[in-house]
Design an enzyme around this catalytic site. Sequence first.
Site, PDB file in Angstrom:
ATOM      1  N   THR A   1     105.427  67.076  35.141  1.00 29.22           N
ATOM      2  CA  THR A   1     105.954  67.334  36.476  1.00 29.22           C
ATOM      3  C   THR A   1     105.336  66.422  37.531  1.00 29.22           C
ATOM      4  O   THR A   1     104.184  65.996  37.391  1.00 29.22           O
ATOM      5  CB  THR A   1     105.666  68.805  36.867  1.00 29.22           C
ATOM      6  OG1 THR A   1     105.944  68.995  38.247  1.00 29.22           O
ATOM      7  CG2 THR A   1     104.213  69.181  36.635  1.00 29.22           C
TER       8      THR A   1
ATOM      9  N   TYR B   1      99.533  75.282  38.641  1.00 36.66           N
ATOM     10  CA  TYR B   1     100.672  74.828  37.825  1.00 36.66           C
ATOM     11  C   TYR B   1     100.534  73.341  37.496  1.00 36.66           C
ATOM     12  O   TYR B   1     100.570  72.932  36.335  1.00 36.66           O
ATOM     13  CB  TYR B   1     101.997  75.093  38.562  1.00 36.66           C
ATOM     14  CG  TYR B   1     103.158  74.371  37.928  1.00 36.66           C
ATOM     15  CD1 TYR B   1     103.642  74.784  36.689  1.00 36.66           C
ATOM     16  CD2 TYR B   1     103.753  73.272  38.540  1.00 36.66           C
ATOM     17  CE1 TYR B   1     104.686  74.108  36.085  1.00 36.66           C
ATOM     18  CE2 TYR B   1     104.791  72.598  37.942  1.00 36.66           C
ATOM     19  CZ  TYR B   1     105.258  73.025  36.709  1.00 36.66           C
ATOM     20  OH  TYR B   1     106.285  72.347  36.108  1.00 36.66           O
TER      21      TYR B   1
HETATM   22  N1  UFG Z   1     111.732  76.660  49.743  1.00 32.60           N
HETATM   23  C1  UFG Z   1     112.009  77.379  50.900  1.00 32.60           C
HETATM   24  N2  UFG Z   1     112.458  78.650  50.772  1.00 32.60           N
HETATM   25  C2  UFG Z   1     112.647  79.260  49.564  1.00 32.60           C
HETATM   26  C3  UFG Z   1     112.359  78.524  48.386  1.00 32.60           C
HETATM   27  C4  UFG Z   1     111.889  77.224  48.521  1.00 32.60           C
HETATM   28  O1  UFG Z   1     111.856  76.868  52.011  1.00 32.60           O
HETATM   29  O2  UFG Z   1     113.049  80.426  49.520  1.00 32.60           O
HETATM   30  C5  UFG Z   1     111.262  75.278  49.870  1.00 32.60           C
HETATM   31  C6  UFG Z   1     109.883  75.070  49.261  1.00 32.60           C
HETATM   32  O3  UFG Z   1     108.879  75.357  50.199  1.00 32.60           O
HETATM   33  C7  UFG Z   1     109.944  73.605  48.858  1.00 32.60           C
HETATM   34  C8  UFG Z   1     111.420  73.369  48.529  1.00 32.60           C
HETATM   35  O4  UFG Z   1     112.122  74.441  49.144  1.00 32.60           O
HETATM   36  O5  UFG Z   1     109.614  72.810  49.940  1.00 32.60           O
HETATM   37  C9  UFG Z   1     111.682  73.392  47.048  1.00 32.60           C
HETATM   38  O6  UFG Z   1     111.109  74.565  46.513  1.00 32.60           O
HETATM   39  P1  UFG Z   1     111.415  75.075  45.030  1.00 32.60           P
HETATM   40  O7  UFG Z   1     110.726  76.390  44.863  1.00 32.60           O
HETATM   41  O8  UFG Z   1     112.856  75.012  44.762  1.00 32.60           O
HETATM   42  O9  UFG Z   1     110.742  73.960  44.119  1.00 32.60           O
HETATM   43  P2  UFG Z   1     109.234  73.436  44.103  1.00 32.60           P
HETATM   44  O10 UFG Z   1     109.245  72.072  44.699  1.00 32.60           O
HETATM   45  O11 UFG Z   1     108.269  74.403  44.656  1.00 32.60           O
HETATM   46  O12 UFG Z   1     108.926  73.438  42.540  1.00 32.60           O
HETATM   47  C10 UFG Z   1     109.823  72.929  41.596  1.00 32.60           C
HETATM   48  C11 UFG Z   1     109.528  73.494  40.224  1.00 32.60           C
HETATM   49  C12 UFG Z   1     108.200  73.011  39.724  1.00 32.60           C
HETATM   50  C13 UFG Z   1     108.100  71.525  39.862  1.00 32.60           C
HETATM   51  C14 UFG Z   1     108.397  71.111  41.261  1.00 32.60           C
HETATM   52  C15 UFG Z   1     108.351  69.634  41.448  1.00 32.60           C
HETATM   53  O13 UFG Z   1     109.521  74.916  40.255  1.00 32.60           O
HETATM   54  O14 UFG Z   1     108.102  73.369  38.368  1.00 32.60           O
HETATM   55  O15 UFG Z   1     109.692  71.542  41.596  1.00 32.60           O
HETATM   56  O16 UFG Z   1     108.510  69.347  42.822  1.00 32.60           O
HETATM   57  F1  UFG Z   1     106.863  71.112  39.551  1.00 32.60           F
END
Ligand code: UFG
Length: 327
Positions: A118, A142
């Site tokens: 990742t 993670y």
């Molecule tokens: N976000 C919000 N509101 C929500 C959910 C997410 O504002 O309800 C924002 C988060 O703060 C982040 C973006 O949207 O800025 C993307 O969030 P996600 O939860 O969709 O994804 P993440 O970037 O946290 O994580 C995902 C995978 C991980 C991986 C990562 C790589 O879950 O396994 O992408 O960037 F490592």
Amino acid sequence: MDKKVLVAGGAGYIGSHTCMKLSESGYTPIVFDNLTNGHEEFVRWGLLERGDIRDPQRLAEVIAAHKPLAILHFAALIEVGDSVTNPLAFYENNVIGSLNLLQAAIKGGVNHVVFSSTCATYGLPETETLDETHSQKPINPYGRTKWIVEQAIRDYSDLLGLRAVMLRYFNAAGADFEGRIGEWHQPETHAIPIAIEAALGRRRDFKIFGTDYPTRDGTCVRDYIHVLDLADAHVRAVDYLLAGGKTEAINLGTGVGTTVKELLDTIRTVSGRAFPVEESARRPGDSTLLVADNKKAAALLGWAPRYGIEDIVRSAWNWHTKHNASH
Ligand code: UFG
């Protein structure tokens, strides 16, 4: 002869899309999954061997029974936020489980592994886009669990003859265009499915986690990559290893960053629906900006992403509307 490949976590989101592509490319996927987060109905392209990567005996048994040419390893806990509140589970599944799987592979004579890593292994960005040589200083458990397994893979490659491709995904999103499989996590924490559920009226609102980041509109920037583009890269990674390719870490992203607010605009446009949005506090563990430099994937795997953010949202919308209707 069957070109069998073992797909740990093949009943999950990225694993199931990869099984579809593997099968279309002449491989026979054998899914190894404990079905904790995976879905039996997603196992449509190959048979299911129920099992847990924390169970070395079961791993050895399945590897001996099928003698796969390669192992693809998707089985992991993935939510950044959960890893901060429950690090024990992340170390147990993602580190101990992965080490079991690598050991079973090597002992079972399977020397080709594709590992789901990742961009979270990079931590805070030091450059506008991240290439594979960017420093790896993960900022959440993670990312650290995935980084630790990358180190083990490098040692096993140097010392034990393993050859592996460590694919560092950026933000996997979207779904099979026919809507047969898609993103289905319980509970859901990812931005696109949550916003779509809000647009479908299944959630009260979408909460933006942080609007004070140093980005163009104050919200986090992510590189959303279509799950079918990821799946395609996995098939290429298996081909690469079987053709003698050596161990490498390779980014999989589009090179295009999208802020949370831009993402919400796209979802409004594609769905034709407005939904309530609330600005709330930052989520612990989130990085400001994660955008890929994807040149290495092009050079080594001949891979390029085919889909952009609109295709991603359109396919996700299609899956969620169909899926919500049937569940
Ligand atoms: N976000 C919000 N509101 C929500 C959910 C997410 O504002 O309800 C924002 C988060 O703060 C982040 C973006 O949207 O800025 C993307 O969030 P996600 O939860 O969709 O994804 P993440 O970037 O946290 O994580 C995902 C995978 C991980 C991986 C990562 C790589 O879950 O396994 O992408 O960037 F490592």
